[in-house]
Design a protein around this motif. Structure first.
Motif, PDB file in Angstrom:
ATOM      1  N   UNK A  82       0.834  -1.199   0.000  1.00 45.72           N
ATOM      2  CA  UNK A  82       0.000   0.000   0.000  1.00 45.72           C
ATOM      3  C   UNK A  82       0.864   1.241   0.000  1.00 45.72           C
ATOM      4  N   UNK A  83       0.283   2.317  -0.439  1.00 43.99           N
ATOM      5  CA  UNK A  83       0.979   3.602  -0.502  1.00 43.99           C
ATOM      6  C   UNK A  83       0.792   4.323   0.831  1.00 43.99           C
ATOM      7  N   UNK A  84       1.853   4.886   1.413  1.00 46.00           N
ATOM      8  CA  UNK A  84       1.690   5.637   2.657  1.00 46.00           C
ATOM      9  C   UNK A  84       0.999   6.973   2.411  1.00 46.00           C
ATOM     10  N   UNK A  85       0.411   7.525   3.448  1.00 44.61           N
ATOM     11  CA  UNK A  85      -0.201   8.843   3.384  1.00 44.61           C
ATOM     12  C   UNK A  85       0.876   9.877   3.703  1.00 44.61           C
ATOM     13  N   UNK A  86       1.035  10.855   2.832  1.00 49.89           N
ATOM     14  CA  UNK A  86       2.073  11.872   3.002  1.00 49.89           C
ATOM     15  C   UNK A  86       1.403  13.236   3.136  1.00 49.89           C
ATOM     16  N   UNK A  87       1.730  13.946   4.206  1.00 50.04           N
ATOM     17  CA  UNK A  87       1.216  15.288   4.430  1.00 50.04           C
ATOM     18  C   UNK A  87       2.397  16.249   4.478  1.00 50.04           C
ATOM     19  N   UNK A 114      10.892   5.912  11.051  1.00 51.83           N
ATOM     20  CA  UNK A 114      12.017   5.405  10.270  1.00 51.83           C
ATOM     21  C   UNK A 114      11.737   5.291   8.772  1.00 51.83           C
ATOM     22  N   UNK A 115      10.812   6.088   8.270  1.00 50.14           N
ATOM     23  CA  UNK A 115      10.589   6.158   6.821  1.00 50.14           C
ATOM     24  C   UNK A 115      11.646   7.096   6.250  1.00 50.14           C
ATOM     25  N   UNK A 116      12.218   6.743   5.111  1.00 53.13           N
ATOM     26  CA  UNK A 116      13.240   7.578   4.475  1.00 53.13           C
ATOM     27  C   UNK A 116      12.562   8.609   3.591  1.00 53.13           C
ATOM     28  N   UNK A 117      12.814   9.888   3.880  1.00 53.51           N
ATOM     29  CA  UNK A 117      12.226  10.992   3.123  1.00 53.51           C
ATOM     30  C   UNK A 117      13.359  11.758   2.449  1.00 53.51           C
ATOM     31  N   UNK A 118      13.231  11.965   1.139  1.00 55.45           N
ATOM     32  CA  UNK A 118      14.259  12.734   0.427  1.00 55.45           C
ATOM     33  C   UNK A 118      13.582  13.813  -0.404  1.00 55.45           C
ATOM     34  N   UNK A 119      14.292  14.943  -0.568  1.00 59.37           N
ATOM     35  CA  UNK A 119      13.765  16.061  -1.350  1.00 59.37           C
ATOM     36  C   UNK A 119      14.762  16.429  -2.438  1.00 59.37           C
ATOM     37  N   UNK A 120      14.236  16.979  -3.534  1.00 58.72           N
ATOM     38  CA  UNK A 120      15.071  17.481  -4.635  1.00 58.72           C
ATOM     39  C   UNK A 120      14.222  18.341  -5.555  1.00 58.72           C
ATOM     40  N   UNK A 149       9.177  21.072  -5.768  1.00 57.46           N
ATOM     41  CA  UNK A 149      10.090  20.245  -4.984  1.00 57.46           C
ATOM     42  C   UNK A 149       9.451  18.864  -4.889  1.00 57.46           C
ATOM     43  N   UNK A 150      10.204  17.839  -5.279  1.00 53.03           N
ATOM     44  CA  UNK A 150       9.717  16.456  -5.200  1.00 53.03           C
ATOM     45  C   UNK A 150      10.115  15.872  -3.853  1.00 53.03           C
ATOM     46  N   UNK A 151       9.142  15.286  -3.176  1.00 56.25           N
ATOM     47  CA  UNK A 151       9.373  14.649  -1.884  1.00 56.25           C
ATOM     48  C   UNK A 151       9.100  13.166  -2.059  1.00 56.25           C
ATOM     49  N   UNK A 152      10.136  12.362  -1.906  1.00 53.04           N
ATOM     50  CA  UNK A 152      10.041  10.918  -2.107  1.00 53.04           C
ATOM     51  C   UNK A 152      10.081  10.229  -0.750  1.00 53.04           C
ATOM     52  N   UNK A 153       9.148   9.282  -0.535  1.00 52.39           N
ATOM     53  CA  UNK A 153       9.061   8.568   0.733  1.00 52.39           C
ATOM     54  C   UNK A 153       9.219   7.077   0.481  1.00 52.39           C
ATOM     55  N   UNK A 154      10.153   6.469   1.210  1.00 51.61           N
ATOM     56  CA  UNK A 154      10.364   5.030   1.157  1.00 51.61           C
ATOM     57  C   UNK A 154      10.215   4.489   2.571  1.00 51.61           C
ATOM     58  N   UNK A 155       9.308   3.532   2.748  1.00 48.68           N
ATOM     59  CA  UNK A 155       9.083   2.935   4.055  1.00 48.68           C
ATOM     60  C   UNK A 155       8.968   1.426   3.892  1.00 48.68           C
ATOM     61  N   UNK A 156       9.539   0.707   4.805  1.00 53.00           N
ATOM     62  CA  UNK A 156       9.517  -0.750   4.740  1.00 53.00           C
ATOM     63  C   UNK A 156       8.074  -1.253   4.803  1.00 53.00           C
ATOM     64  N   UNK A 158       5.824  -0.704   2.497  1.00 53.60           N
ATOM     65  CA  UNK A 158       4.937   0.207   1.783  1.00 53.60           C
ATOM     66  C   UNK A 158       5.521   0.518   0.409  1.00 53.60           C
ATOM     67  N   UNK A 159       4.662   0.909  -0.498  1.00 53.60           N
ATOM     68  CA  UNK A 159       5.072   1.295  -1.836  1.00 53.60           C
ATOM     69  C   UNK A 159       5.796   2.641  -1.772  1.00 53.60           C
ATOM     70  N   UNK A 160       6.832   2.808  -2.570  1.00 58.84           N
ATOM     71  CA  UNK A 160       7.528   4.090  -2.642  1.00 58.84           C
ATOM     72  C   UNK A 160       6.586   5.120  -3.257  1.00 58.84           C
ATOM     73  N   UNK A 161       6.520   6.293  -2.634  1.00 59.35           N
ATOM     74  CA  UNK A 161       5.582   7.328  -3.089  1.00 59.35           C
ATOM     75  C   UNK A 161       6.309   8.660  -3.220  1.00 59.35           C
ATOM     76  N   UNK A 162       5.853   9.465  -4.164  1.00 50.83           N
ATOM     77  CA  UNK A 162       6.422  10.793  -4.375  1.00 50.83           C
ATOM     78  C   UNK A 162       5.298  11.811  -4.475  1.00 50.83           C
ATOM     79  N   UNK A 163       5.463  12.941  -3.797  1.00 42.24           N
ATOM     80  CA  UNK A 163       4.533  14.057  -3.927  1.00 42.24           C
ATOM     81  C   UNK A 163       5.352  15.292  -4.319  1.00 42.24           C
ATOM     82  N   UNK A 164       4.690  16.271  -4.922  1.00 44.75           N
ATOM     83  CA  UNK A 164       5.363  17.502  -5.330  1.00 44.75           C
ATOM     84  C   UNK A 164       4.713  18.696  -4.656  1.00 44.75           C
ATOM     85  N   UNK A 165       5.557  19.642  -4.268  1.00 40.09           N
ATOM     86  CA  UNK A 165       5.100  20.883  -3.655  1.00 40.09           C
ATOM     87  C   UNK A 165       5.546  22.026  -4.562  1.00 40.09           C
ATOM     88  N   UNK A 166       4.612  22.876  -4.932  1.00 39.70           N
ATOM     89  CA  UNK A 166       4.906  23.976  -5.842  1.00 39.70           C
ATOM     90  C   UNK A 166       5.676  25.084  -5.123  1.00 39.70           C
TER      91      UNK A 166
END
Length: 171
Positions: A82-87, A114-120, A149-156, A158-166
């Motif tokens: 499943x995809x995690x919920x990202x706020x 302990x979810x890995x969050x990365x931005x770029x 800005x792309x925010x990528x979340x990887x959690x054991x 869970x499906x890897x998910x990416x959201x974008x913030x303008x």
């Protein structure tokens, strides 16, 4: 894997084709996807919304003979991540320092530590952090460009998910 799956079965000499169906329940009252194929394998379209929300997916396959008679079904089950919920809170502006706070939770709103969050993107320096027990982390950013800005979340588990913030302009 989390984005693709292949269902395969042993061939039957009496089969001209095979009928494959997937459902979110083992009773197959509501069919998510159905296909007829000449092959002994089939890949469901996991981009459908029903696959995104369901955890377990039930599948069944039956042979179709030359007279178009459908035989008995053989069944199976697989589990999709499943995809995690990202706020994300914070409104980045070009050329100004600001903070982006990212909160990660399960679909049932339980915090994911302990979810890995990365931005770029948008001229920010790429960064990577882990979430706390409350499922939150924060980044100090200074976007140098407009865009997002792309925010990528990887959690054991869970499906890897990416959201974008303008990123807004300087006005």
């Amino acid at each position: 894997n989390s984005s693709r799956t292949l269902i395969s079965w042993n061939p039957d000499p009496a089969a001209k084709q095979y009928r494959v169906e997937t459902s979110a329940t083992d009773g197959f009252g509501t069919i998510v996807e159905s296909a007829t194929t000449d092959n002994t394998s089939w890949a469901p379209d996991l981009t459908r919304l029903a696959y995104q929300t369901a955890g377990k997916i039930y599948w069944r396959v039956a042979l179709v003979d030359s007279g178009s008679t459908v035989g008995a079904y053989a069944t199976g089950v697989f589990t999709l991540l499943r995809r995690p919920t990202i706020t994300v809170s914070g409104k980045p502006r070009r050329g100004r320092k600001g903070q982006l706070r990212v909160t990660v939770a399960s679909p049932l709103r339980k915090a994911l530590g302990k979810a890995r969050v990365s931005i770029r993107g948008a001229g920010v320096k790429p960064a990577r952090k882990l979430t706390s027990k409350t499922g939150a982390t924060a980044f100090r950013v200074r976007p140098r460009k407009r865009g997002s800005i792309a925010i990528k979340v990887e959690a054991r588990g869970y499906r890897t998910a990416t959201v974008k913030v303008r990123v807004r302009g300087n006005k």
